[in-house]
Design a protein around this motif. Sequence first.
Motif, PDB file in Angstrom:
ATOM      1  N   ASN A  81      52.639   6.336 -73.390  1.00 49.53           N
ATOM      2  CA  ASN A  81      52.287   6.207 -74.798  1.00 49.53           C
ATOM      3  C   ASN A  81      53.423   5.532 -75.526  1.00 49.53           C
ATOM      4  OD1 ASN A  81      51.119   6.426 -77.244  1.00 49.53           O
ATOM      5  ND2 ASN A  81      51.328   8.638 -77.429  1.00 49.53           N
ATOM      6  N   HIS A  82      53.116   4.447 -76.213  1.00 50.57           N
ATOM      7  CA  HIS A  82      54.125   3.772 -77.020  1.00 50.57           C
ATOM      8  C   HIS A  82      54.094   4.400 -78.403  1.00 50.57           C
ATOM      9  CE1 HIS A  82      54.448   0.915 -73.800  1.00 50.57           C
ATOM     10  NE2 HIS A  82      53.133   0.732 -73.837  1.00 50.57           N
ATOM     11  N   SER A  83      55.245   4.779 -78.907  1.00 53.59           N
ATOM     12  CA  SER A  83      55.279   5.566 -80.141  1.00 53.59           C
ATOM     13  C   SER A  83      54.683   4.810 -81.315  1.00 53.59           C
ATOM     14  CB  SER A  83      56.710   6.008 -80.445  1.00 53.59           C
ATOM     15  OG  SER A  83      57.537   4.874 -80.624  1.00 53.59           O
ATOM     16  N   SER A  84      54.937   3.504 -81.427  1.00 47.94           N
ATOM     17  CA  SER A  84      54.394   2.779 -82.568  1.00 47.94           C
ATOM     18  C   SER A  84      52.872   2.701 -82.473  1.00 47.94           C
ATOM     19  CB  SER A  84      54.995   1.376 -82.640  1.00 47.94           C
ATOM     20  OG  SER A  84      54.676   0.646 -81.458  1.00 47.94           O
ATOM     21  N   LYS A  85      52.360   2.495 -81.265  1.00 47.43           N
ATOM     22  CA  LYS A  85      50.920   2.492 -81.081  1.00 47.43           C
ATOM     23  C   LYS A  85      50.344   3.881 -81.314  1.00 47.43           C
ATOM     24  CE  LYS A  85      49.279  -0.970 -77.858  1.00 47.43           C
ATOM     25  NZ  LYS A  85      48.865  -1.183 -76.476  1.00 47.43           N
ATOM     26  N   GLY A  86      51.033   4.886 -80.798  1.00 48.07           N
ATOM     27  CA  GLY A  86      50.539   6.249 -80.909  1.00 48.07           C
ATOM     28  C   GLY A  86      50.363   6.681 -82.347  1.00 48.07           C
ATOM     29  N   LYS A  87      51.313   6.319 -83.200  1.00 44.14           N
ATOM     30  CA  LYS A  87      51.206   6.706 -84.608  1.00 44.14           C
ATOM     31  C   LYS A  87      50.037   5.997 -85.271  1.00 44.14           C
ATOM     32  CE  LYS A  87      56.049   7.832 -85.196  1.00 44.14           C
ATOM     33  NZ  LYS A  87      57.308   7.473 -85.811  1.00 44.14           N
ATOM     34  N   SER A  88      49.880   4.684 -85.010  1.00 43.89           N
ATOM     35  CA  SER A  88      48.776   3.977 -85.635  1.00 43.89           C
ATOM     36  C   SER A  88      47.445   4.461 -85.085  1.00 43.89           C
ATOM     37  CB  SER A  88      48.925   2.470 -85.432  1.00 43.89           C
ATOM     38  OG  SER A  88      48.855   2.146 -84.058  1.00 43.89           O
ATOM     39  N   MET A  89      47.415   4.825 -83.805  1.00 44.41           N
ATOM     40  CA  MET A  89      46.178   5.341 -83.234  1.00 44.41           C
ATOM     41  C   MET A  89      45.825   6.687 -83.843  1.00 44.41           C
ATOM     42  SD  MET A  89      46.561   4.199 -79.265  1.00 44.41           S
ATOM     43  CE  MET A  89      45.149   5.112 -78.704  1.00 44.41           C
ATOM     44  N   LYS A  90      46.831   7.517 -84.089  1.00 48.58           N
ATOM     45  CA  LYS A  90      46.571   8.807 -84.724  1.00 48.58           C
ATOM     46  C   LYS A  90      46.022   8.605 -86.134  1.00 48.58           C
ATOM     47  CE  LYS A  90      49.964  11.514 -82.184  1.00 48.58           C
ATOM     48  NZ  LYS A  90      51.255  12.199 -82.268  1.00 48.58           N
ATOM     49  N   LYS A  91      46.614   7.648 -86.869  1.00 45.81           N
ATOM     50  CA  LYS A  91      46.124   7.368 -88.214  1.00 45.81           C
ATOM     51  C   LYS A  91      44.695   6.850 -88.177  1.00 45.81           C
ATOM     52  CE  LYS A  91      50.557   6.318 -90.377  1.00 45.81           C
ATOM     53  NZ  LYS A  91      51.379   5.271 -90.983  1.00 45.81           N
ATOM     54  N   GLU A  92      44.420   5.960 -87.226  1.00 43.51           N
ATOM     55  CA  GLU A  92      43.075   5.409 -87.089  1.00 43.51           C
ATOM     56  C   GLU A  92      42.073   6.503 -86.746  1.00 43.51           C
ATOM     57  OE1 GLU A  92      40.056   2.593 -87.084  1.00 43.51           O
ATOM     58  OE2 GLU A  92      42.112   2.456 -87.821  1.00 43.51           O
ATOM     59  N   ARG A  93      42.441   7.389 -85.826  1.00 42.81           N
ATOM     60  CA  ARG A  93      41.561   8.487 -85.442  1.00 42.81           C
ATOM     61  C   ARG A  93      41.299   9.399 -86.643  1.00 42.81           C
ATOM     62  NH1 ARG A  93      44.403  11.323 -81.348  1.00 42.81           N
ATOM     63  NH2 ARG A  93      44.581   9.333 -80.347  1.00 42.81           N
ATOM     64  N   LYS A  94      42.350   9.664 -87.429  1.00 42.41           N
ATOM     65  CA  LYS A  94      42.200  10.518 -88.604  1.00 42.41           C
ATOM     66  C   LYS A  94      41.281   9.852 -89.621  1.00 42.41           C
ATOM     67  CE  LYS A  94      44.830  12.914 -92.132  1.00 42.41           C
ATOM     68  NZ  LYS A  94      46.131  13.156 -92.731  1.00 42.41           N
ATOM     69  N   ARG A  95      41.454   8.522 -89.823  1.00 38.50           N
ATOM     70  CA  ARG A  95      40.629   7.796 -90.770  1.00 38.50           C
ATOM     71  C   ARG A  95      39.163   7.810 -90.328  1.00 38.50           C
ATOM     72  NH1 ARG A  95      38.077   3.446 -91.228  1.00 38.50           N
ATOM     73  NH2 ARG A  95      38.798   2.542 -89.288  1.00 38.50           N
ATOM     74  N   LYS A  96      38.926   7.613 -89.033  1.00 37.03           N
ATOM     75  CA  LYS A  96      37.555   7.641 -88.532  1.00 37.03           C
ATOM     76  C   LYS A  96      36.922   9.006 -88.724  1.00 37.03           C
ATOM     77  CE  LYS A  96      37.762   3.994 -85.088  1.00 37.03           C
ATOM     78  NZ  LYS A  96      37.712   3.683 -83.655  1.00 37.03           N
ATOM     79  N   MET A  97      37.716  10.055 -88.498  1.00 37.82           N
ATOM     80  CA  MET A  97      37.196  11.411 -88.669  1.00 37.82           C
ATOM     81  C   MET A  97      36.833  11.661 -90.131  1.00 37.82           C
ATOM     82  SD  MET A  97      36.283  14.007 -87.169  1.00 37.82           S
ATOM     83  CE  MET A  97      36.831  15.236 -86.084  1.00 37.82           C
ATOM     84  N   GLU A  98      37.691  11.190 -91.051  1.00 43.50           N
ATOM     85  CA  GLU A  98      37.387  11.367 -92.469  1.00 43.50           C
ATOM     86  C   GLU A  98      36.126  10.599 -92.847  1.00 43.50           C
ATOM     87  OE1 GLU A  98      40.994  10.065 -94.307  1.00 43.50           O
ATOM     88  OE2 GLU A  98      41.994  11.994 -94.025  1.00 43.50           O
ATOM     89  N   ASP A  99      35.987   9.363 -92.337  1.00 45.55           N
ATOM     90  CA  ASP A  99      34.785   8.576 -92.610  1.00 45.55           C
ATOM     91  C   ASP A  99      33.549   9.269 -92.061  1.00 45.55           C
ATOM     92  OD1 ASP A  99      36.368   6.701 -93.820  1.00 45.55           O
ATOM     93  OD2 ASP A  99      36.278   5.233 -92.177  1.00 45.55           O
ATOM     94  N   TRP A 100      33.674   9.817 -90.849  1.00 46.77           N
ATOM     95  CA  TRP A 100      32.546  10.496 -90.229  1.00 46.77           C
ATOM     96  C   TRP A 100      32.135  11.704 -91.060  1.00 46.77           C
ATOM     97  CZ3 TRP A 100      31.914  15.326 -87.791  1.00 46.77           C
ATOM     98  CH2 TRP A 100      30.726  15.468 -87.080  1.00 46.77           C
ATOM     99  N   CYS A 101      33.134  12.445 -91.545  1.00 47.63           N
ATOM    100  CA  CYS A 101      32.827  13.625 -92.365  1.00 47.63           C
ATOM    101  C   CYS A 101      32.156  13.218 -93.662  1.00 47.63           C
ATOM    102  CB  CYS A 101      34.098  14.428 -92.641  1.00 47.63           C
ATOM    103  SG  CYS A 101      34.727  15.289 -91.197  1.00 47.63           S
ATOM    104  N   LYS A 102      32.636  12.111 -94.271  1.00 54.32           N
ATOM    105  CA  LYS A 102      32.016  11.632 -95.506  1.00 54.32           C
ATOM    106  C   LYS A 102      30.574  11.223 -95.248  1.00 54.32           C
ATOM    107  CE  LYS A 102      35.844   9.409 -97.548  1.00 54.32           C
ATOM    108  NZ  LYS A 102      36.427   8.152 -97.964  1.00 54.32           N
ATOM    109  N   SER A 103      30.366  10.434 -94.200  1.00 51.99           N
ATOM    110  CA  SER A 103      29.012   9.967 -93.912  1.00 51.99           C
ATOM    111  C   SER A 103      28.107  11.139 -93.555  1.00 51.99           C
ATOM    112  CB  SER A 103      29.017   8.926 -92.796  1.00 51.99           C
ATOM    113  OG  SER A 103      29.454   9.508 -91.599  1.00 51.99           O
TER     114      SER A 103
END
Length: 136
Positions: free
Chosen positions: A76-98
């Motif tokens: 796991n590359h740390s810079s990728k890992g952080k952006s992937m975590k943010k992306e996953r969190k954003r998708k989860m929030e979008d899913w909850c909204k939808s």
Amino acid sequence: MEAETKYEMEVKKYVKKGFKVFFMILIAILFAFLIGFVIMWLWNWLMPTIFGLTTIGYWQAIGLLVLAKILFGMGNHSSKGKSMKKERKRKMEDWCKSRKEFADWKHYDNFWKEEGEKAYTAYVERIENESKNEQE
């Protein structure tokens, strides 16, 4: 006297940092050797028995590790890992909204039966009247 102790403390601090770096490098090298031996041991234990392949040496095991790293990008590359975590969190929030918005649709059929059809008909009549008034 104070100046000497100040410099001595700084030197001690840098010596401690140097020892930490040295031991970290030493641990990394030992870990790399250990990984190579583990891969070699696992290959030589499993692959000849299961698939009838030949045994490999230490450097071939290291080569397999490097090849796997190139092909599969292990780790796991740390810079990728952080952006992937943010992306996953954003998708989860979008899913909850939808999901919440979709839950509101359970009332749609009743609304359309009670008010929607009348409101739509009134809207169409109003638009037609406005277009007639503009043409005149």
